[in-house]
Design a protein around this motif. Sequence first.
Motif, PDB file in Angstrom:
ATOM      1  N   ARG A 185      90.470  76.506  20.473  1.00 27.16           N
ATOM      2  CA  ARG A 185      90.498  77.041  19.107  1.00 27.16           C
ATOM      3  C   ARG A 185      89.657  78.316  19.070  1.00 27.16           C
ATOM      4  O   ARG A 185      88.528  78.343  19.551  1.00 27.16           O
ATOM      5  N   LYS A 186      90.241  79.378  18.495  1.00 31.56           N
ATOM      6  CA  LYS A 186      89.487  80.629  18.389  1.00 31.56           C
ATOM      7  C   LYS A 186      88.442  80.502  17.289  1.00 31.56           C
ATOM      8  O   LYS A 186      88.764  80.198  16.148  1.00 31.56           O
ATOM      9  N   VAL A 187      87.181  80.735  17.658  1.00 28.68           N
ATOM     10  CA  VAL A 187      86.086  80.571  16.710  1.00 28.68           C
ATOM     11  C   VAL A 187      85.437  81.892  16.340  1.00 28.68           C
ATOM     12  O   VAL A 187      84.632  81.947  15.405  1.00 28.68           O
ATOM     13  N   ASP A 188      85.796  82.961  17.050  1.00 33.47           N
ATOM     14  CA  ASP A 188      85.208  84.255  16.722  1.00 33.47           C
ATOM     15  C   ASP A 188      86.024  85.346  17.413  1.00 33.47           C
ATOM     16  O   ASP A 188      86.749  85.089  18.379  1.00 33.47           O
ATOM     17  N   GLU A 189      85.913  86.540  16.881  1.00 24.80           N
ATOM     18  CA  GLU A 189      86.499  87.718  17.507  1.00 24.80           C
ATOM     19  C   GLU A 189      85.621  88.907  17.156  1.00 24.80           C
ATOM     20  O   GLU A 189      85.336  89.146  15.990  1.00 24.80           O
ATOM     21  N   ARG A 190      85.179  89.628  18.175  1.00 24.77           N
ATOM     22  CA  ARG A 190      84.331  90.795  17.920  1.00 24.77           C
ATOM     23  C   ARG A 190      84.427  91.772  19.078  1.00 24.77           C
ATOM     24  O   ARG A 190      84.909  91.443  20.154  1.00 24.77           O
ATOM     25  N   MET A 191      83.940  92.985  18.833  1.00 23.68           N
ATOM     26  CA  MET A 191      83.944  94.031  19.839  1.00 23.68           C
ATOM     27  C   MET A 191      82.678  93.914  20.678  1.00 23.68           C
ATOM     28  O   MET A 191      81.567  93.984  20.149  1.00 23.68           O
ATOM     29  N   MET A 192      82.859  93.736  21.982  1.00 20.78           N
ATOM     30  CA  MET A 192      81.716  93.629  22.878  1.00 20.78           C
ATOM     31  C   MET A 192      81.414  94.981  23.503  1.00 20.78           C
ATOM     32  O   MET A 192      82.316  95.679  23.966  1.00 20.78           O
ATOM     33  N   PHE A 193      80.131  95.353  23.501  1.00 22.09           N
ATOM     34  CA  PHE A 193      79.669  96.604  24.090  1.00 22.09           C
ATOM     35  C   PHE A 193      80.338  97.822  23.463  1.00 22.09           C
ATOM     36  O   PHE A 193      80.382  98.894  24.069  1.00 22.09           O
ATOM     37  N   GLY A 194      80.880  97.640  22.247  1.00 21.40           N
ATOM     38  CA  GLY A 194      81.530  98.732  21.554  1.00 21.40           C
ATOM     39  C   GLY A 194      82.854  99.158  22.145  1.00 21.40           C
ATOM     40  O   GLY A 194      83.433 100.159  21.729  1.00 21.40           O
ATOM     41  N   VAL A 195      83.372  98.384  23.102  1.00 23.17           N
ATOM     42  CA  VAL A 195      84.572  98.796  23.838  1.00 23.17           C
ATOM     43  C   VAL A 195      85.634  97.706  23.901  1.00 23.17           C
ATOM     44  O   VAL A 195      86.824  97.971  23.750  1.00 23.17           O
ATOM     45  N   TYR A 196      85.214  96.447  24.128  1.00 22.80           N
ATOM     46  CA  TYR A 196      86.144  95.374  24.456  1.00 22.80           C
ATOM     47  C   TYR A 196      86.386  94.436  23.275  1.00 22.80           C
ATOM     48  O   TYR A 196      85.476  93.692  22.888  1.00 22.80           O
ATOM     49  N   THR A 198      87.163  91.157  21.897  1.00 19.20           N
ATOM     50  CA  THR A 198      86.983  89.886  22.595  1.00 19.20           C
ATOM     51  C   THR A 198      87.218  88.708  21.670  1.00 19.20           C
ATOM     52  O   THR A 198      86.692  88.663  20.552  1.00 19.20           O
ATOM     53  N   ALA A 199      88.025  87.758  22.142  1.00 22.61           N
ATOM     54  CA  ALA A 199      88.274  86.508  21.419  1.00 22.61           C
ATOM     55  C   ALA A 199      87.461  85.405  22.072  1.00 22.61           C
ATOM     56  O   ALA A 199      87.390  85.311  23.301  1.00 22.61           O
ATOM     57  N   PHE A 200      86.860  84.557  21.239  1.00 18.81           N
ATOM     58  CA  PHE A 200      86.004  83.476  21.720  1.00 18.81           C
ATOM     59  C   PHE A 200      86.668  82.141  21.384  1.00 18.81           C
ATOM     60  O   PHE A 200      87.006  81.884  20.224  1.00 18.81           O
ATOM     61  N   TYR A 201      86.822  81.315  22.403  1.00 18.15           N
ATOM     62  CA  TYR A 201      87.530  80.051  22.259  1.00 18.15           C
ATOM     63  C   TYR A 201      86.648  78.883  22.687  1.00 18.15           C
ATOM     64  O   TYR A 201      85.830  79.008  23.602  1.00 18.15           O
ATOM     65  N   GLU A 202      86.889  77.734  22.020  1.00 14.03           N
ATOM     66  CA  GLU A 202      86.210  76.517  22.432  1.00 14.03           C
ATOM     67  C   GLU A 202      87.102  75.318  22.168  1.00 14.03           C
ATOM     68  O   GLU A 202      88.031  75.361  21.356  1.00 14.03           O
ATOM     69  N   ILE A 203      86.815  74.250  22.886  1.00  8.99           N
ATOM     70  CA  ILE A 203      87.470  72.977  22.660  1.00  8.99           C
ATOM     71  C   ILE A 203      86.400  71.904  22.751  1.00  8.99           C
ATOM     72  O   ILE A 203      85.501  71.978  23.592  1.00  8.99           O
ATOM     73  N   CYS A 204      86.486  70.926  21.871  1.00  7.69           N
ATOM     74  CA  CYS A 204      85.501  69.850  21.863  1.00  7.69           C
ATOM     75  C   CYS A 204      85.803  68.848  22.962  1.00  7.69           C
ATOM     76  O   CYS A 204      86.972  68.518  23.208  1.00  7.69           O
ATOM     77  N   SER A 205      84.761  68.372  23.592  1.00  6.20           N
ATOM     78  CA  SER A 205      84.922  67.349  24.612  1.00  6.20           C
ATOM     79  C   SER A 205      85.357  66.054  23.943  1.00  6.20           C
ATOM     80  O   SER A 205      84.824  65.667  22.898  1.00  6.20           O
ATOM     81  N   PRO A 206      86.333  65.349  24.514  1.00  2.00           N
ATOM     82  CA  PRO A 206      86.810  64.087  23.898  1.00  2.00           C
ATOM     83  C   PRO A 206      85.747  62.997  23.950  1.00  2.00           C
ATOM     84  O   PRO A 206      84.872  63.008  24.795  1.00  2.00           O
TER      85      PRO A 206
END
Length: 206
Positions: A185-196, A198-206
Amino acid sequence: MSSKAVKFHSRNLVTECRNGKHDICGCTLRIGGCVIDGKEEEELRLEIRNITDGKWDDFFSILREASLWLQIEGKAMWDPHQLTPEHILKSCSTEQCYIGYQNYEAAAAMILQEEDPIFWPDSKNDSLFIHKLAVRRKNAGKGFSHEMIEWAKTRTKELDKTYLRLDCAADRPKLCSFYEKQGFRKVDERMMFGVYPTAFYEICSP
């Protein structure tokens, strides 16, 4: 690894398909296999283990092959000069680098870490982080990236972690879609280092 390097992005890559349908894989992924053009492949299993000193060549040959393929496709992502033991070991240990073997042949690679202060600074020692996920081109379309991720999910549970996390290029929708199909699940999206982007994903452990 490049997740700690300011100059280059740590984006995860899955070099899965040779059919050219999109960035990752034109198949419909299923547990234990995939369907390509309506034909279900035989279930394939990898033996996944952390590398030993003598296996660095296998590990980096997979990453360099992926890097070259991306350059040829006009989607350059990883700086080849950073794909060396000297650079990688600045931010992770040998025990955090894994190879997936099929019939004793190195077929896939990834890094699985317990911390990522650059991209996930707020993590509270509750996660594992996937980086540098790649598959040899001759194994494209066999579902090996899926198996590597499933193994990482199991490892997350074994270590009593709450999340399995990764970051990838936000401007590559098919790449993002691949991880979403794996349950992330995408939990964040931001520009890294002013260039990239970036989408941040996580999944919960069952």
